[in-house]
Design an enzyme around this catalytic site. Structure first.
Site, PDB file in Angstrom:
ATOM      1  N   SER A 100     -29.094  12.361 -66.804  1.00  0.00           N
ATOM      2  CA  SER A 100     -28.628  12.448 -67.645  1.00  0.00           C
ATOM      3  C   SER A 100     -28.307  14.099 -67.396  1.00  0.00           C
ATOM      4  CB  SER A 100     -29.097  11.744 -68.955  1.00  0.00           C
ATOM      5  OG  SER A 100     -27.773  12.827 -69.988  1.00  0.00           O
TER       6      SER A 100
ATOM      7  N   TYR B  59     -36.570   9.531 -74.804  1.00  0.00           N
ATOM      8  CA  TYR B  59     -35.698   9.800 -73.363  1.00  0.00           C
ATOM      9  C   TYR B  59     -35.242  11.339 -72.777  1.00  0.00           C
ATOM     10  CZ  TYR B  59     -31.195   9.156 -71.386  1.00  0.00           C
ATOM     11  OH  TYR B  59     -29.732   8.531 -70.927  1.00  0.00           O
TER      12      TYR B  59
END
Length: 287
Positions: A180, A193
């Site tokens: 990400s 995350y």
């Protein structure tokens, strides 16, 4: 495809319960159902995709099938989404295998690999894509259970599936891990995350070096804001409404816009690419 054909924020206000479903999203994500054209780049290959029922995973599954690969889809319990992805794989003339279950459990990770080997005989591509996240305003809001689930879904499962798959992967095979933009620019409200996504890139690089002698490659893809069920299930309404507006292209990416990166990294054309991270971020620099 030009941006003029892509939805622009604001999105309609919407929220879903985890893990969400594609049919309830407005606008509907584009997974390449009507646009991706294959050319045999993965002919005869056998792939595992975790989180392959929807979002990025579905787009990759469609592309892989249209490039000639059989695909095993591992997913939690989004059966309707998974069946639709399987239909699209089979419509491309390829074999689709669905394996439901919670990849935070070690036994489920092993079961995914076992099913792939039983069905396909070998594994050529592993896409570690499934992810869990929750938006929280402070550390006090993050329970031990939630932190543990984030780690086990995003990191432990990647490790366990990779470890189980390697003995069944011939030279020329490839791992592709979904990281990400948050690995490079961590978000304070996605602290767990973001930490996992940085670890994924590090794991991918180490794996590339470790498996080089076996002829197995490992790479990562780092998406920016992508319109998937993860968004309305894990972010506040206002953030969902404006999702994607913060990047230079001023919109969320569609899952279909990542598929070509996953195809390239899985193909023999990428025979000298290992230990790399491809950023698909809507114009945000990724270092």
């Amino acid at each position: 495809m030009s941006d003029i054909h892509r939805p622009q924020p604001p999105q309609p206000e919407q929220q879903q319960s985890w893990p969400g479903d594609t049919a309830s999203m407005t606008p509907q994500p584009d997974h390449g159902e009507n646009s991706y054209k294959g050319s045999g780049r993965l002919k005869g290959k056998k792939a595992i995709i975790t989180g392959g029922d929807s979002g990025i995973g579905r787009a990759v599954a469609i592309a892989y099938a249209r490039e000639g690969a059989d695909v095993l889809i591992a997913y939690l319990d989004e059966h309707d989404d998974a069946k639709e992805t399987a239909r699209l794989i089979e419509a491309a003339g390829q074999k689709a295998v669905l394996v439901a279950g919670d990849i935070t459990e070690a036994a489920q990770c092993q079961a995914i690999v076992d099913k792939a080997v039983e069905t396909f005989g070998e594994i050529n591509i592993v896409v570690n894509n499934a992810a869990f996240q929750m938006t929280r305003d402070s550390l006090d809001e993050i329970s031990d259970e939630e932190f543990d689930r984030t780690m086990k879904t995003n990191l432990y499962a990647m490790f366990r599936i990779s470890k189980a798959a390697v003995p069944h992967m011939p030279a020329g095979s490839a791992f592709i891990h979904t990281a990400s933009i948050n690995a490079d620019q961590p978000k304070p409200k996605l602290i767990a995350y973001s930490a996992t996504k940085a670890a994924i890139i590090n794991f991918s690089g180490s794996l590339a070096a470790l498996l080089a002698e076996k002829g197995i490659r490992s790479n990562a893809v780092a998406p920016g804001p992508i319109w998937t069920p993860l968004i309305p299930t894990t972010m506040p309404t206002e953030q969902v409404k404006n999702f994607g507006s913060e990047v230079p292209l001023q919109r969320a990416g569609q899952p279909a816009e990542l598929a070509s990166s996953y195809v390239m990294l899985a193909s023999d054309e990428a025979s000298y690419i290992s230990g790399a991270t491809i950023a698909v971020t809507g114009g945000v620099a990724f270092i």
